[in-house]
Structure formats: structure tokens, C-alpha cells
Design a protein around this motif. Structure first.
Motif, short mmCIF file in Angstrom:
data_model
loop_
_atom_site.label_atom_id
_atom_site.label_comp_id
_atom_site.label_asym_id
_atom_site.label_seq_id
_atom_site.Cartn_x
_atom_site.Cartn_y
_atom_site.Cartn_z
N LEU A 184 8.99 -24.27 0.19
CA LEU A 184 10.08 -25.22 -0.06
C LEU A 184 9.70 -26.62 0.40
CD1 LEU A 184 13.33 -23.40 1.13
CD2 LEU A 184 12.73 -23.98 -1.22
N ARG A 185 10.14 -27.61 -0.38
CA ARG A 185 10.00 -29.01 0.00
C ARG A 185 11.27 -29.77 -0.38
NH1 ARG A 185 6.72 -27.35 2.96
NH2 ARG A 185 4.45 -27.54 2.80
N LEU A 186 11.45 -30.95 0.19
CA LEU A 186 12.60 -31.77 -0.14
C LEU A 186 12.47 -32.35 -1.55
CD1 LEU A 186 13.11 -33.79 3.18
CD2 LEU A 186 14.39 -31.78 2.40
N PRO A 187 13.62 -32.65 -2.20
CA PRO A 187 13.56 -33.31 -3.50
C PRO A 187 12.76 -34.61 -3.41
CG PRO A 187 15.81 -32.62 -3.00
CD PRO A 187 15.01 -32.41 -1.75
N GLY A 188 11.92 -34.85 -4.41
CA GLY A 188 11.08 -36.04 -4.42
C GLY A 188 9.73 -35.85 -3.78
N TRP A 189 9.49 -34.65 -3.24
CA TRP A 189 8.20 -34.38 -2.57
C TRP A 189 7.03 -34.50 -3.53
CZ3 TRP A 189 5.06 -30.09 -3.82
CH2 TRP A 189 3.92 -29.92 -3.02
N ARG A 190 7.15 -33.92 -4.70
CA ARG A 190 6.00 -33.94 -5.61
C ARG A 190 5.62 -35.37 -6.00
NH1 ARG A 190 5.28 -30.62 -11.33
NH2 ARG A 190 3.21 -31.45 -11.80
N ALA A 191 6.61 -36.21 -6.24
CA ALA A 191 6.32 -37.60 -6.60
C ALA A 191 5.72 -38.35 -5.42
CB ALA A 191 7.60 -38.29 -7.08
N ALA A 192 6.27 -38.13 -4.22
CA ALA A 192 5.78 -38.83 -3.04
C ALA A 192 4.35 -38.43 -2.69
CB ALA A 192 6.71 -38.55 -1.85
N TRP A 193 3.97 -37.22 -3.04
CA TRP A 193 2.64 -36.71 -2.69
C TRP A 193 1.60 -36.88 -3.79
CZ3 TRP A 193 0.87 -32.87 1.24
CH2 TRP A 193 1.59 -32.98 2.43
N GLU A 194 1.93 -37.55 -4.86
CA GLU A 194 0.98 -37.67 -5.96
C GLU A 194 -0.37 -38.26 -5.52
OE1 GLU A 194 -0.97 -37.06 -9.14
OE2 GLU A 194 1.06 -36.27 -8.89
N PRO A 195 -0.40 -39.28 -4.65
CA PRO A 195 -1.72 -39.76 -4.18
C PRO A 195 -2.52 -38.68 -3.44
CG PRO A 195 -0.02 -41.39 -3.71
CD PRO A 195 0.70 -40.14 -4.15
N VAL A 196 -1.81 -37.79 -2.72
CA VAL A 196 -2.49 -36.69 -2.04
C VAL A 196 -3.08 -35.73 -3.07
CG1 VAL A 196 -2.18 -34.71 -0.49
CG2 VAL A 196 -1.00 -36.88 -0.02
N PHE A 197 -2.29 -35.40 -4.09
CA PHE A 197 -2.77 -34.48 -5.11
C PHE A 197 -4.00 -35.03 -5.83
CE2 PHE A 197 1.98 -33.31 -5.49
CZ PHE A 197 1.87 -32.46 -4.40
N ALA A 198 -4.05 -36.35 -6.02
CA ALA A 198 -5.20 -36.95 -6.70
C ALA A 198 -6.49 -36.66 -5.93
CB ALA A 198 -4.99 -38.46 -6.84
N THR A 199 -6.42 -36.73 -4.60
CA THR A 199 -7.60 -36.42 -3.79
C THR A 199 -7.92 -34.93 -3.84
OG1 THR A 199 -7.13 -38.26 -2.30
CG2 THR A 199 -8.56 -36.51 -1.45
N LEU A 200 -6.89 -34.08 -3.83
CA LEU A 200 -7.13 -32.64 -3.89
C LEU A 200 -7.74 -32.24 -5.22
CD1 LEU A 200 -3.88 -31.22 -2.22
CD2 LEU A 200 -6.11 -31.60 -1.19
N ARG A 201 -7.31 -32.87 -6.29
CA ARG A 201 -7.88 -32.56 -7.61
C ARG A 201 -9.37 -32.88 -7.65
NH1 ARG A 201 -3.09 -35.36 -9.40
NH2 ARG A 201 -1.50 -33.89 -10.14
N ASP A 202 -9.76 -33.96 -6.97
CA ASP A 202 -11.17 -34.37 -6.95
C ASP A 202 -12.03 -33.31 -6.26
OD1 ASP A 202 -13.25 -36.56 -7.25
OD2 ASP A 202 -13.30 -36.23 -5.08
N GLY A 203 -11.47 -32.68 -5.21
CA GLY A 203 -12.15 -31.56 -4.57
C GLY A 203 -13.27 -31.92 -3.62
N ASP A 204 -13.46 -33.21 -3.32
CA ASP A 204 -14.51 -33.62 -2.39
C ASP A 204 -14.05 -33.33 -0.96
OD1 ASP A 204 -16.01 -35.27 -0.53
OD2 ASP A 204 -16.84 -36.30 -2.28
N GLN A 205 -14.73 -32.39 -0.28
CA GLN A 205 -14.26 -31.97 1.04
C GLN A 205 -14.29 -33.10 2.06
OE1 GLN A 205 -12.96 -28.77 1.77
NE2 GLN A 205 -12.25 -29.98 3.50
N ARG A 206 -15.26 -33.99 1.95
CA ARG A 206 -15.31 -35.10 2.90
C ARG A 206 -14.10 -36.03 2.72
NH1 ARG A 206 -21.22 -37.42 1.94
NH2 ARG A 206 -20.54 -36.95 -0.20
#
Length: 392
Positions: free
Chosen positions: A251-273
Motif C-alpha cells: 500500500l502507498r498513499l494516493p499520488g505515490w506513483r507520480a511522486a516517485w517517477e524519478p525513482v522509477f526512471a533510475t530503477l528502469r535503467d538498472g545500474d546498481q551504482r
């Protein structure tokens, strides 16, 4: 070697991070001796003072070698270290004939090490926290009641178990870190598998399957977590019950997915460093302080409808808010873990791998204990929506 090594009454609690809370105090009341192992004796003693446990537990500087030197057959090792460290502690405990407990999922390494635990007569207790942990207790209870009411006849099943730690007062980031950011990011990288509308779904990026989910008229966002499918067996659903929706998620608060989009961009890249650097950045930008309290919400719902039209439904809702003394997450993780360790101390838990509790008497005992501590959950509070559709 005996079939079951009796517990000595000594507990070694390894690690004193964010999930160490009042459960440690509970064990100080129940065990003959408690040792808190941390990064240095002074830090261990300071943490005991923070928890109001000075003089009730002994501080120790943790190294595997130091722990090995003090372990005795029948002691209990409680690992509060990051999940990748659990297996090494379990192997050390088994080698010394000591029991083991943690609140994390039973990884492949833990399962492999637990085979040896059963052979030598010691307990390997896992998934004994909040999620996994309390959610298992709720699920076992609901499934058992449904089977008592409907039997094991062919039926369609909708099951949802969603849990999350969120800020008690919403912030712009729509989140409050209740455990290390690196662990949160790595968990998001774990693929998920679950049932939706009679179809098995798999997603490599769980946040892409975020749904809108309502609990007691309050909106949340939710996404699937890990592999839900093995829990069809773990929760003892009859073979004739057909999973239409069966998902364990976060569970997350409403608006979480939009607020975390910059985080997801890094996760999609997959560079561990880059991911490690992001974890450090998030820890600095969003520290958990004593002034911003957290909230834990766990909602578990089951609906069963047989082919002849008979139906049963039930649900649990757990909603806990932290205070100045203790975070909701620390309370909700450490107390069920302490309950499980208490069972080990009382020699009530059979040797080998265990995931929280599943036998009716044990489940009832755990739920009664948690209810006395104010985190037992409420039945039939509000309406769940387990058939919410994943976004396209």
C-alpha cells in the motif's frame, strides 16, 4: 542429537535498526537473559537506553566470531540484520544447536539452511513480523473460517492482502522510510506474480501494475509484491477453489506513483551504482525523524463463492500510528516476532522451517497476544475492493 533441543532461555537479538521496538522489551520480560548485539558495545547500550531497557539486557559488539563464542545449544538467535545476512546467522545457529528467528521472507538460502535445522532439532522461524507475519495470521484465519462455512467445494476466490508503511501526515514524497532506502529500492526491483480475473499475471516492474484501492472509504495506491502464487498452498486453499484474484501487495498513499517517477526512471535503467547512489540521496533528503510519525495499514480480505451460489466473505484491517515513544513499524514488526520467539522459548514450536504460525491454536495465541498489545486488527471494518483492475 535429540529430536528437539530445549530452549535455554537466552536470546541473542542481532541488530538494533528501525524495526527494533517494544518486542525486545517483551522478551526482556519473558526470557531469562537477553543480549543486544550491535555495532559496538556503546551503541548497543545507547540503544537499550533509548528503549528504556538499561539493565534489562546486555549490550554486545557484534561480529560473527563474537556471537559464535557465546552461543550455547538451545539459545535463540534473532536476526534483525538485512535479509541477505539471515542465512549466515541461521547456519551459525544450527552449527551451535541454537534456534533462529527473523521477520523476513524465507529466502532460498534460508530454506536450504533450515533443512539442517530440522535434522539437529532446532527451530528456524521466519516471516514472523508484520508483512510477512501478521498478514499470514489473518489469512489463515479467514481461509479456515471460509472452509468451515463452505467446505472444499468448487468455488471462485478473490483474495487481497495489502500492507504498507506510510507517513501519518501525508508529505509531498508520499512516503516515509521505515527501513533502509536501499532495501526499499531493491524490493521494487523484484518481479511479481499474481492472479487477476482468472488470469496469471507477471510483471518485472511491480509499480507498473499499481491499482487504486479503497479501505474504509480511504483511497490508496497498491501494487503486487513478489510471488503471490505459492501462498495458495501456504494458506491451505482447497484445490477446487479457483483463484480469480489472488494478490499480496504493498500500500502507498494516493499520488505515490507520480511522486516517485524519478525513482522509477533510475530503477528502469538498472545500474546498481546509480541505484546505490540514489538510496544514499533519498536517505539524506527524506530522513525519518522523531517528529514525523509513521502509520502502518494492513488490509486482508477474502471472498468465496461456490458454484451453487453459496458465498462467504471476511476481512481484517490493522491501522496503527506511531508516537513519540515508538514507530508504528517497529511496534508492528517486533511484537509478533517476540510472540514467535516466546513460543520457541516455551518449546511450543517444532524444529525446522516455520513461517509465522499456521496451526489454529498457535494462530489464535498470536492474535490474542497482538490484540492485547493494540495491534490485533479489526474485523469487517469498511469495504474492500479486491477486484480492482491493474492500470494499462
Amino acid at each position: 542429537m535429540p529430536d528437539h533441543i530445549p530452549a535455554t532461555g537466552t536470546v541473542h537479538w542481532i541488530g538494533a535498526g528501525r524495526s527494533t521496538g517494544s518486542g525486545l522489551g517483551e522478551l526482556c520480560d519473558r526470557a531469562e537473559r537477553v543480549r543486544l548485539w550491535h555495532r559496538g558495545v556503546e551503541r548497543a547500550e545507547r540503544r537499550l537506553a533509548d528503549l528504556g531497557l538499561t539493565g534489562r539486557a546486555e549490550g554486545r559488539a557484534f561480529t560473527a566470531e563474537a556471537l559464535d563464542a557465546e552461543l550455547a545449544p538451545g539459545d535463540v538467535v534473532v536476526s534483525m540484520l538485512p535479509p541477505p545476512r539471515h542465512a549466515e546467522l541461521l547456519r551459525l545457529a544450527v552449527a551451535r544447536g541454537a534456534h533462529f528467528a527473523c521477520s523476513s521472507y524465507a529466502s532460498d538460502d534460508l530454506v536450504a539452511a533450515a533443512d539442517k535445522a530440522a535434522e539437529v532439532g532446532v527451530v528456524a522461524l521466519t516471516e514472523a513480523g508484520l508483512d510477512p507475519g501478521i498478514d499470514h495470521l489473518f489469512a489463515h484465519t479467514l481461509v479456515r473460517e471460509a472452509r468451515q462455512r463452505l467446505g472444499d467445494n468448487p468455488a471462485d476466490v478473490r483474495f487481497v492482502s495489502y500492507c504498507g508503511g506510510v507517513p501519518a501526515v501525508p508529505n509531498d514524497f508520499r512516503y516515509r522510510f521505515s527501513w533502509a532506502p536501499r532495501g526499499v529500492l531493491n524490493a521494487l526491483r523484484s518481479p511479481s506474480r499474481y492472479w487477476y480475473e482468472g488470469r496469471l499475471r507477471t510483471t518485472e516492474q511491480p509499480w507498473e501494475d499499481t491499482v487504486q484501492y479503497t479501505i474504509a472509504d480511504e483511497p490508496f495506491e497498491a501494487y503486487p509484491n513478489r510471488d503471490s502464487v505459492p501462498f495458495l498452498t501456504a494458506y491451505a486453499l482447497p484445490a477446487a477453489w479457483r483463484p480469480q484474484t489472488f494478490v499480496r501487495g504493498t500500500l502507498r498513499l494516493p499520488g505515490w506513483r507520480a511522486a516517485w517517477e524519478p525513482v522509477f526512471a533510475t530503477l528502469r535503467d538498472g545500474d546498481q551504482r546509480r541505484i546505490d547512489a540514489l538510496a544514499d540521496e533519498l536517505a539524506a533528503r527524506h530522513p525519518a525523524t522523531a517528529d514525523d510519525h509513521d502509520r502502518v495499514v494492513l488490509a486482508v480480505a477474502l471472498e468465496v463463492r461456490t458454484d451453487d451460489g453459496d458465498a462467504w466473505s471476511g476481512d481484517y484491517l490493522l491501522d496503527v500510528v506511531g508516537d513519540d515513544r515508538e514507530s508504528a513499524m517497529a511496534r508492528s514488526v517486533s511484537l509478533p516476532l517476540a510472540c514467535g520467539v516466546s513460543d520457541v522459548l516455551a518449546d511450543r514450536t517444532p524444529p525446522g522451517l516455520r513461517r509465522a504460525a499456521d496451526e489454529p491454536d498457535a494462530v489464535e495465541r498470536w492474535l490474542t497476544f497482538l490484540d492485547r498489545k493494540g495491534i490485533g486488527g479489526v474485523r469487517d471494518t469498511g469495504r474492500r475492493h479486491p477486484a480492482a483492475a491493474p492500470e494499462a
